[in-house]
Design a protein around this motif. Structure first.
Motif, PDB file in Angstrom:
ATOM      1  N   VAL A 288      -9.615   6.720   0.517  1.00  0.00           N
ATOM      2  CA  VAL A 288      -9.417   8.171   0.604  1.00  0.00           C
ATOM      3  C   VAL A 288     -10.195   8.643   1.820  1.00  0.00           C
ATOM      4  N   SER A 289      -9.518   9.185   2.807  1.00  0.00           N
ATOM      5  CA  SER A 289     -10.195   9.589   4.039  1.00  0.00           C
ATOM      6  C   SER A 289      -9.493  10.807   4.625  1.00  0.00           C
TER       7      SER A 289
ATOM      8  N   ARG B 108       0.832  -1.204   0.000  1.00  0.00           N
ATOM      9  CA  ARG B 108       0.000   0.000   0.000  1.00  0.00           C
ATOM     10  C   ARG B 108       0.866   1.253   0.000  1.00  0.00           C
ATOM     11  N   ALA B 109       0.493   2.201  -0.841  1.00  0.00           N
ATOM     12  CA  ALA B 109       1.164   3.497  -0.849  1.00  0.00           C
ATOM     13  C   ALA B 109       0.437   4.426   0.109  1.00  0.00           C
ATOM     14  N   ASP B 110       1.155   5.011   1.034  1.00  0.00           N
ATOM     15  CA  ASP B 110       0.568   5.927   2.006  1.00  0.00           C
ATOM     16  C   ASP B 110       0.914   7.368   1.628  1.00  0.00           C
ATOM     17  N   LEU B 111      -0.018   8.023   0.965  1.00  0.00           N
ATOM     18  CA  LEU B 111       0.184   9.390   0.490  1.00  0.00           C
ATOM     19  C   LEU B 111      -0.674  10.350   1.303  1.00  0.00           C
ATOM     20  N   THR B 112      -0.217  11.583   1.413  1.00  0.00           N
ATOM     21  CA  THR B 112      -0.981  12.625   2.103  1.00  0.00           C
ATOM     22  C   THR B 112      -1.110  13.835   1.187  1.00  0.00           C
ATOM     23  N   ILE B 113      -2.338  14.245   0.958  1.00  0.00           N
ATOM     24  CA  ILE B 113      -2.613  15.429   0.140  1.00  0.00           C
ATOM     25  C   ILE B 113      -3.349  16.448   1.005  1.00  0.00           C
ATOM     26  N   ALA B 114      -2.854  17.666   1.032  1.00  0.00           N
ATOM     27  CA  ALA B 114      -3.450  18.722   1.856  1.00  0.00           C
ATOM     28  C   ALA B 114      -4.234  19.683   0.969  1.00  0.00           C
ATOM     29  N   ILE B 115      -5.475  19.953   1.355  1.00  0.00           N
ATOM     30  CA  ILE B 115      -6.328  20.875   0.604  1.00  0.00           C
ATOM     31  C   ILE B 115      -6.802  21.994   1.547  1.00  0.00           C
ATOM     32  N   SER B 116      -7.244  23.080   0.954  1.00  0.00           N
ATOM     33  CA  SER B 116      -7.684  24.218   1.766  1.00  0.00           C
ATOM     34  C   SER B 116      -9.058  23.928   2.365  1.00  0.00           C
TER      35      SER B 116
ATOM     36  N   ILE C  66     -14.751  18.598   0.246  1.00  0.00           N
ATOM     37  CA  ILE C  66     -14.060  17.324   0.500  1.00  0.00           C
ATOM     38  C   ILE C  66     -14.641  16.193  -0.342  1.00  0.00           C
ATOM     39  N   LYS C  67     -15.967  16.144  -0.428  1.00  0.00           N
ATOM     40  CA  LYS C  67     -16.603  15.069  -1.189  1.00  0.00           C
ATOM     41  C   LYS C  67     -16.194  15.100  -2.660  1.00  0.00           C
ATOM     42  N   LYS C  68     -16.091  16.286  -3.210  1.00  0.00           N
ATOM     43  CA  LYS C  68     -15.686  16.417  -4.610  1.00  0.00           C
ATOM     44  C   LYS C  68     -14.261  15.909  -4.810  1.00  0.00           C
ATOM     45  N   VAL C  69     -13.379  16.264  -3.868  1.00  0.00           N
ATOM     46  CA  VAL C  69     -11.990  15.800  -3.963  1.00  0.00           C
ATOM     47  C   VAL C  69     -11.929  14.282  -3.869  1.00  0.00           C
ATOM     48  N   LYS C  70     -12.704  13.707  -2.955  1.00  0.00           N
ATOM     49  CA  LYS C  70     -12.708  12.257  -2.803  1.00  0.00           C
ATOM     50  C   LYS C  70     -13.230  11.572  -4.059  1.00  0.00           C
ATOM     51  N   GLU C  71     -14.236  12.171  -4.692  1.00  0.00           N
ATOM     52  CA  GLU C  71     -14.766  11.604  -5.939  1.00  0.00           C
ATOM     53  C   GLU C  71     -13.711  11.632  -7.050  1.00  0.00           C
ATOM     54  N   ILE C  72     -12.962  12.723  -7.132  1.00  0.00           N
ATOM     55  CA  ILE C  72     -11.922  12.847  -8.160  1.00  0.00           C
ATOM     56  C   ILE C  72     -10.839  11.779  -7.948  1.00  0.00           C
TER      57      ILE C  72
END
Length: 275
Positions: free
Chosen positions: A218-219, A180-188, A193-199
């Motif tokens: 994605v959480s 598993r790749a453990d990535l972290t993406i930070a958004i404003s 949030i729901k839109k980002v998770k859908e993308i």
């Protein structure tokens, strides 16, 4: 000291007599030495082929073959000096005393030898596995008697002593088939949030190298003073891991730009998430 011709003649005759008497032993001893070295090479090759034919682990095959090679060489050397007329009992006693002295002075090497034996017996890794140990990461190229040879991703060769390797923490990335790749993406905070998770979920579905079982996740990972941190965790096979890692980051950036989503600089927190 003056030597007359008669004395020189006597010394020469004595030397010739001794040479004639010992020449059979010398010839036979060196004959045994050269033939023995050749036979040892043949035995070593035969044992290696036999173990490979029996599908033994390549690491174990090389390790046992190296030990057998040195044992046979020591036995050949003892046979060689015995045929020269040297008393092997006294030689073995001297060899034992030397071995004790060398052992005391080479405790680190003996520890590395013992570490190599433990690695072979318990198999925390094998040749061609990718591991992280002693602060370095690389693919195991060879497990020798005293050291383990790693090849890094940028093609550097690293030798790690087996003693410290067997007593330290080892991360074996090849033991499991998937990773598993453990990535972290930070958004404003202004971002949906729901839109980002859908993308991101769509990116996972459109990438054939991302495994759907186990399902990618994605959480929300954390809420900081400046950003919402999302945990982006796709699964991939070991062969595709780094492709999935890089493709996910690139695809997310391109998709966010197209959707007008602003990402925030990610500052790693001191507390690790091991979930």
């Amino acid at each position: 000291m003056n030597l007359n011709p008669n004395q020189l003649t006597d010394y020469a005759n004595t030397f010739i007599t001794v040479l004639i008497d010992y020449s059979p032993k010398i010839i036979s001893a060196f004959l045994i030495l050269f033939v023995g070295l050749y036979v040892i090479r043949l035995i070593n090759r035969f044992i290696r082929k036999l173990m490979i034919k029996r599908d033994l682990d390549p690491t174990l095959t090389k390790f046992l073959a190296d030990i057998l090679l040195w044992v046979l060489r020591v036995l050949l050397f003892v046979t060689f000096i015995s045929n020269l007329g040297i008393e092997t009992s006294s030689f073995v006693a001297i060899l034992g005393a030397m071995g004790l002295a060398v052992g005391l002075s080479l405790q680190g090497s003996l520890s590395n030898f013992a570490g190599g034996m433990l690695i072979i017996l318990f198999k925390p890794f094998k040749v061609n596995d990718t591991i992280e140990a002693q602060g370095v990461t690389g693919t195991v190229s060879e497990i020798q008697i005293f050291v383990t040879k790693l090849i890094t991703a940028n093609n550097q060769t690293i030798f790690i002593p087996n003693g410290s390797l067997s007593n330290g923490n080892i991360i074996n990335y090849s033991l499991q088939k998937i990773r598993r790749a453990d990535l972290t993406i930070a958004i404003s905070y202004d971002t949906d949030i729901k839109k980002v998770k859908e993308i991101i979920t769509a990116i996972f579905k459109n990438n054939p190298k991302v495994l759907q079982t186990p399902a990618p996740v994605v959480s929300v990972k954390n809420l900081t003073d400046s950003a919402i941190q999302l945990a982006v965790r796709p699964w991939a096979t070991n062969e595709d891991f780094w492709d999935v890692y890089a493709d996910t980051l690139e695809s997310c950036k391109l998709a966010f730009d197209a959707a007008g989503i602003v990402t925030q600089p990610y500052v790693r927190e001191s507390t690790k998430d091991n979930s």
